[in-house]
Design a protein around this motif. Structure first.
Motif, PDB file in Angstrom:
ATOM      1  N   PRO A   1       0.745  -1.336   0.084  1.00  0.00           N
ATOM      2  CA  PRO A   1       0.022  -0.035   0.012  1.00  0.00           C
ATOM      3  C   PRO A   1       0.732   1.274   0.016  1.00  0.00           C
ATOM      4  O   PRO A   1       0.431   2.337  -0.609  1.00  0.00           O
ATOM      5  CB  PRO A   1      -0.817  -0.253   1.140  1.00  0.00           C
ATOM      6  N   ALA A   2       2.036   1.106   0.665  1.00  0.00           N
ATOM      7  CA  ALA A   2       2.899   2.272   0.659  1.00  0.00           C
ATOM      8  C   ALA A   2       3.409   2.682  -0.601  1.00  0.00           C
ATOM      9  O   ALA A   2       3.425   4.090  -0.993  1.00  0.00           O
ATOM     10  CB  ALA A   2       3.953   2.055   1.341  1.00  0.00           C
ATOM     11  N   LEU A   3       3.671   1.817  -1.440  1.00  0.00           N
ATOM     12  CA  LEU A   3       3.956   2.153  -2.950  1.00  0.00           C
ATOM     13  C   LEU A   3       2.770   2.649  -3.669  1.00  0.00           C
ATOM     14  O   LEU A   3       2.874   3.495  -4.450  1.00  0.00           O
ATOM     15  CB  LEU A   3       4.347   0.808  -3.536  1.00  0.00           C
ATOM     16  N   GLY A   4       1.605   2.023  -3.522  1.00  0.00           N
ATOM     17  CA  GLY A   4       0.396   2.731  -4.139  1.00  0.00           C
ATOM     18  C   GLY A   4       0.213   4.200  -3.598  1.00  0.00           C
ATOM     19  O   GLY A   4      -0.283   5.018  -4.463  1.00  0.00           O
ATOM     20  N   MET A   5       0.437   4.565  -2.315  1.00  0.00           N
ATOM     21  CA  MET A   5       0.561   6.024  -2.206  1.00  0.00           C
ATOM     22  C   MET A   5       1.443   6.828  -2.627  1.00  0.00           C
ATOM     23  O   MET A   5       1.412   8.088  -2.977  1.00  0.00           O
ATOM     24  CB  MET A   5       0.614   5.988  -0.547  1.00  0.00           C
ATOM     25  N   ALA A   6       2.776   6.484  -2.851  1.00  0.00           N
ATOM     26  CA  ALA A   6       3.783   6.786  -3.810  1.00  0.00           C
ATOM     27  C   ALA A   6       3.414   7.203  -4.972  1.00  0.00           C
ATOM     28  O   ALA A   6       3.599   8.376  -5.552  1.00  0.00           O
ATOM     29  CB  ALA A   6       5.235   6.107  -3.644  1.00  0.00           C
TER      30      ALA A   6
END
Length: 505
Positions: free
Chosen positions: A444-449
């Motif tokens: 999910p952190a990649l999705g937010m990036a």
């Protein structure tokens, strides 16, 4: 080289990731979070979110020397609290699965709106019932605050709008992209407590000096409206085009896809978020998954069981030669399974792997419970039966989505802990009779990036595409569907559609 910061604010931890434009992860950081659980109660201290986020982000930024172009935060869906006008907590945070509220009033007042939005009714753990519960004893002047609203305000230093994704379970009208104020008036929710709403991906402000000091983010970094953790994982998986789907198999199974039009589900088991570009993100969460493995096979080394299953050839159920033996078997055991297959050591057992009582998707059955067709001889066969059953549920989810009119012909991206098992991944491709894609990183952190402004075409990398092996698992799948229908959990229309899609292939 530019960098984008993605933050995943979860239940047990907060994770920050600094990602370059080519997808390289330049830095990560994480901090644990603690909760207070007591029966239906589940609370967290909101101040802990900020402390954890600041520390995790500072750690992720420690080796970053490139310009930071944006930051976005994902949060758990349906987690809310009340704050005062300055953003300080007035109540603890009621987490996504806190069930002390009652949804009756919310559904009576807003039922027509919820029906138009496709999910038909709210559940007690959704945010609007919890808001009504919190407002009973609230002082004047409070504000509704979602989990990521709280930290976004700290990042910017001023009040912020909430995103449509996190506001879904609070009752926002996703079609009109505004609060249904007549519903809130009926519920006596003061209009002034509601934040403005924007689409995910909208700029909310910039990192203020105080937040820069605590987080290590440069002052002036754009702060972008995020989304729920499930939608963030979908973005990280790269399921971004209509017809593409992200199937997340961990403790439970969650499917999320992309459609141009809003999907309406008469059962209410599929509901849709709004994408940053205005398209729709339908999905559903099953109560089946890998959690059944740890329950039914306590203490066993699951990696060893997977290796043994592959070595024995239990996965030969998906190979043509074994399938011919199954189809040619003249004798059948009392439960309809091939007696010859059993004598050849090819267990055709299938377990419906519910993690807890009741099913949520692809059908609603609060009384559903685990069952096994066939007779696994040992733990390896029990393991294989659970994996096969989860794969069958996954296929049935796609059959049901097709029945609702959702496009399901695009890329299927598999994420979650189950992808660590090559055996299970191949089995899922065989059951789906479709290639499945694995990403290098789908957090999910990649999705937010990506949502913060990164280019998904460059930042999301494919690790492998697993092709179906040509196996034939249609007959055991249809027996599984028939058993769900016989027990009264799967309705006749959905069962018939699953049979039709299977036999037409």
């Amino acid at each position: 080289m530019s960098v984008w910061i993605g933050i995943d604010l979860g239940t047990q931890s907060v994770r920050a990731m600094a990602v370059a434009g080519d997808g390289r992860v330049l830095g990560t950081g994480s901090r644990p979070l603690t909760s207070h659980r007591d029966g239906p109660r589940h609370e967290q201290d909101p101040e802990q979110w900020w402390r954890g986020l600041a520390a995790a982000t500072r750690e992720a930024m420690s080796a970053v020397r490139a310009p930071v172009e944006g930051v976005a935060v994902a949060a758990t869906s349906g987690t809310i609290l009340l704050t005062d006008a300055s953003g300080r907590p007035v109540t603890p945070a009621l987490m996504y699965d806190d069930r002390r509220a009652d949804a009756t009033l919310a559904n009576e007042a807003g039922g027509q709106v919820w029906d138009r939005l496709g999910y038909r009714r709210m559940q007690p753990n959704w945010a609007l019932p919890k808001l009504l519960w919190l407002l009973r004893d609230a002082p004047a002047g409070v504000r509704l605050t979602h989990q990521n609203d709280f930290v976004n305000r700290r990042l910017t230093g001023h009040a912020v709008a909430t995103d449509l994704s996190n506001a879904l379970k609070t009752g926002v009208d996703l079609i009109e992209e505004r609060w249904p104020l007549d519903v809130f008036d009926t519920l006596r929710v003061p209009r002034e407590i509601l934040p403005d709403v924007v689409r995910p991906g909208t700029r909310l402000g910039a990192v203020c000096a105080a937040a820069a000091e605590e987080t290590g983010l440069p002052a002036g970094t754009p702060v972008i409206a995020g989304t729920t953790d499930g939608c963030a994982a979908q973005l990280g998986a790269g399921a971004l085009r209509p017809g593409s789907w992200n199937s997340v198999l961990g403790t439970t199974l969650v499917l999320k896809g992309v459609t141009k039009e809003l999907i309406h589900d008469p059962l209410g088991v599929v509901y849709s978020h709004r994408a940053p570009d205005g398209s729709w993100l339908p999905g559903g969460a099953s109560s089946t998954g890998a959690g059944a493995l740890t329950r039914d096979l306590p203490g066993r080394d699951l990696n060893a069981l997977s290796a043994e299953a592959a070595t024995r050839g239990l996965n030969a159920l998906t190979a043509g030669a074994a399938a011919r033996h199954l189809d040619a078997a003249a004798t059948r055991s009392p439960d309809g399974l091939s007696a010859e297959a059993a004598t050849r050591g090819l267990s055709p057992a299938v377990t419906y792997p519910l993690v807890s009582r009741g099913e949520r998707f692809p059908f609603a059955a609060p009384d559903a419970e685990t069952f096994t067709l066939g007779r696994p001889a040992d733990d390896v066969e029990r393991y294989a039966a659970i994996l096969l059953g989860a794969a069958f549920v996954e296929r049935l989810c796609f059959d049901y989505l097709d029945l609702l009119g959702a496009p399901v012909d695009g890329e299927i991206v598999l994420t979650g802990g189950a992808t660590k098992s090559a055996y299970w991944t191949q089995l899922r491709a065989d059951v789906l009779e479709r290639p499945v894609t694995l990403r290098e990183n789908a957090e999910p952190a990649l999705g937010m990036a990506v949502l913060a402004g990164g280019d998904p075409a460059s930042m999301i990398r494919t690790r492998a595409v697993v092709e179906p092996s040509g196996g034939r698992l249609r007959e055991p799948y249809l027996r599984f569907v028939a058993e769900l229908e016989r027990r009264g959990w799967l309705d006749a229309t959905a069962a018939a559609h699953a049979r039709e899609r299977t036999t037409d292939r």
